[in-house]
Design a protein around this motif. Structure first.
Motif, PDB file in Angstrom:
ATOM      1  N   ALA A  20      81.138 -81.020 -53.338  1.00  0.00           N
ATOM      2  CA  ALA A  20      81.622 -79.678 -53.012  1.00  0.00           C
ATOM      3  C   ALA A  20      82.987 -79.734 -52.339  1.00  0.00           C
ATOM      4  N   GLY A  21      83.210 -80.741 -51.491  1.00  0.00           N
ATOM      5  CA  GLY A  21      84.502 -80.875 -50.840  1.00  0.00           C
ATOM      6  C   GLY A  21      85.614 -81.160 -51.831  1.00  0.00           C
ATOM      7  N   ALA A  22      85.337 -82.037 -52.802  1.00  0.00           N
ATOM      8  CA  ALA A  22      86.329 -82.324 -53.841  1.00  0.00           C
ATOM      9  C   ALA A  22      86.626 -81.075 -54.662  1.00  0.00           C
ATOM     10  N   ARG A  23      85.613 -80.276 -54.894  1.00  0.00           N
ATOM     11  CA  ARG A  23      85.814 -79.042 -55.657  1.00  0.00           C
ATOM     12  C   ARG A  23      86.696 -78.057 -54.892  1.00  0.00           C
ATOM     13  N   GLU A  24      86.553 -77.995 -53.568  1.00  0.00           N
ATOM     14  CA  GLU A  24      87.399 -77.107 -52.773  1.00  0.00           C
ATOM     15  C   GLU A  24      88.866 -77.528 -52.860  1.00  0.00           C
ATOM     16  N   MET A  25      89.124 -78.830 -52.874  1.00  0.00           N
ATOM     17  CA  MET A  25      90.502 -79.302 -53.022  1.00  0.00           C
ATOM     18  C   MET A  25      91.060 -78.912 -54.388  1.00  0.00           C
ATOM     19  N   MET A  26      90.224 -79.026 -55.406  1.00  0.00           N
ATOM     20  CA  MET A  26      90.655 -78.641 -56.750  1.00  0.00           C
ATOM     21  C   MET A  26      90.937 -77.147 -56.831  1.00  0.00           C
ATOM     22  N   LYS A  27      90.092 -76.333 -56.181  1.00  0.00           N
ATOM     23  CA  LYS A  27      90.283 -74.884 -56.200  1.00  0.00           C
ATOM     24  C   LYS A  27      91.584 -74.487 -55.510  1.00  0.00           C
ATOM     25  N   PHE A  28      91.997 -75.256 -54.504  1.00  0.00           N
ATOM     26  CA  PHE A  28      93.257 -74.960 -53.827  1.00  0.00           C
ATOM     27  C   PHE A  28      94.435 -75.023 -54.801  1.00  0.00           C
ATOM     28  N   ILE A  30      91.243 -82.121 -44.725  1.00  0.00           N
ATOM     29  CA  ILE A  30      90.853 -82.925 -45.885  1.00  0.00           C
ATOM     30  C   ILE A  30      89.684 -83.835 -45.526  1.00  0.00           C
ATOM     31  N   GLU A  31      89.726 -84.440 -44.351  1.00  0.00           N
ATOM     32  CA  GLU A  31      88.610 -85.287 -43.915  1.00  0.00           C
ATOM     33  C   GLU A  31      87.324 -84.474 -43.795  1.00  0.00           C
ATOM     34  N   GLY A  32      87.448 -83.233 -43.325  1.00  0.00           N
ATOM     35  CA  GLY A  32      86.271 -82.370 -43.254  1.00  0.00           C
ATOM     36  C   GLY A  32      85.693 -82.081 -44.624  1.00  0.00           C
ATOM     37  N   MET A  33      86.564 -81.873 -45.617  1.00  0.00           N
ATOM     38  CA  MET A  33      86.091 -81.640 -46.979  1.00  0.00           C
ATOM     39  C   MET A  33      85.445 -82.894 -47.562  1.00  0.00           C
ATOM     40  N   MET A  34      85.950 -84.049 -47.200  1.00  0.00           N
ATOM     41  CA  MET A  34      85.402 -85.301 -47.718  1.00  0.00           C
ATOM     42  C   MET A  34      83.971 -85.534 -47.240  1.00  0.00           C
TER      43      MET A  34
END
Length: 275
Positions: free
Chosen positions: A57-65, A48-52
């Motif tokens: 784009a990182g927030a979008r990856e969390m949403m896609k999960f 999660i820290e890596g996505m942040m």
């Protein structure tokens, strides 16, 4: 799996071929692979820290999960458990690792967090997840606060989803008198009430004015007549222009006959020359 279950009523056993290590390929059940993936990646604070670090784009990856998790829950309900959804709520909504996720989402991509909350509420509404009433209320309030501040995100499970809107209105009291639409114009998620138009009356009692945009002012006839002014200027009159083109009937018939005779002679001469 969805097709097999619809025909037989049972979910088939699912396996995958794991080729992450090309020197050690292995076949394992989808359930064991998914559980390991959730713990190692999506519920891992390091991931999660890596996505942040990638902001929007990182927030979008969390949403896609959450979308992927929902997809698996629909296709193979036996694969996704209530504990998995509880973990999503604890990690991404409650921020159990204290990573500052709420501030991160609001700064970089508030619509991703709004979509996550709405997706979880949709899973509850469709009986794929049955959390406590407190969790449902918290999700609905989180979604509403984001909509109030940033507008409605027009994703496929919120844009025009009246059933989800009614479901959330049943969880929390929706304020009346506010209306807010999102980036995509997906619909209104608050009820609106018409604003009364102020009406004022002049001291003489003969003039009434309605306020607001496009207000109408009604004047009595005597006052309207007094405001009229006499106009001065050149009067324009319509005139018909005639005689410029002679009528067809006025053409001398003798000229027409001469033209016909000449054309006939030319044609006859041309015909004789060819013979």
């Amino acid at each position: 799996a969805l097709a097999v279950r619809s025909l037989t009523g049972e979910t088939p056993d699912l396996y995958i071929t794991n080729l992450r290590d090309p020197h050690n390929p292995m076949t394992e059940t989808l359930q064991s692979f998914l559980r390991r993936e959730l713990v190692a990646r999506y519920f891992n604070p390091k991931w999660i820290e890596g996505m942040m670090e990638h902001d929007y784009a990182g927030a979008r990856e969390m949403m896609k999960f959450t979308e992927y998790l929902w997809g698996w829950d629909v296709v193979t309900p036996d694969l996704i458990t209530a504990d998995m959804w509880n973990q999503v709520y604890d990690v991404y909504i409650q921020d159990k690792y204290n990573l500052g996720l709420e501030g991160f989402f609001k700064t970089n991509n508030p619509y991703a967090l709004e979509s996550i909350a709405a997706r979880m509420l949709e899973a509850i509404r469709k009986d794929y997840w049955d959390p406590s009433d407190d969790v449902q209320t918290d999700l609905a309030e989180t979604w509403q606060q984001l909509v109030d501040e940033y507008g409605v995100t027009c994703c496929h499970h919120t844009c025009g989803n009246l059933l989800l809107n009614e479901y959330m209105e049943g969880i929390i009291s929706t304020p009346v008198g506010k209306s807010n639409t999102g980036r995509g114009g997906g619909g209104t998620y608050w009820k609106t009430t018409p604003t009364p138009t102020p009406v004022t009356q002049s001291s003489d009692g003969n003039e009434t004015t309605e306020g607001g945009v496009g207000g109408v002012e009604n004047l009595n006839p005597s006052k309207a007549a007094s405001n009229s002014k006499e106009l001065e200027g050149t009067v324009m009159e319509e005139k018909k222009l005639g005689g410029l083109m002679p009528p067809v009937s006025g053409v001398p018939w003798i000229a027409v006959l001469i033209v016909i005779v000449v054309l006939g002679l030319v044609y006859a001469g041309f015909f004789l020359v060819r013979r």
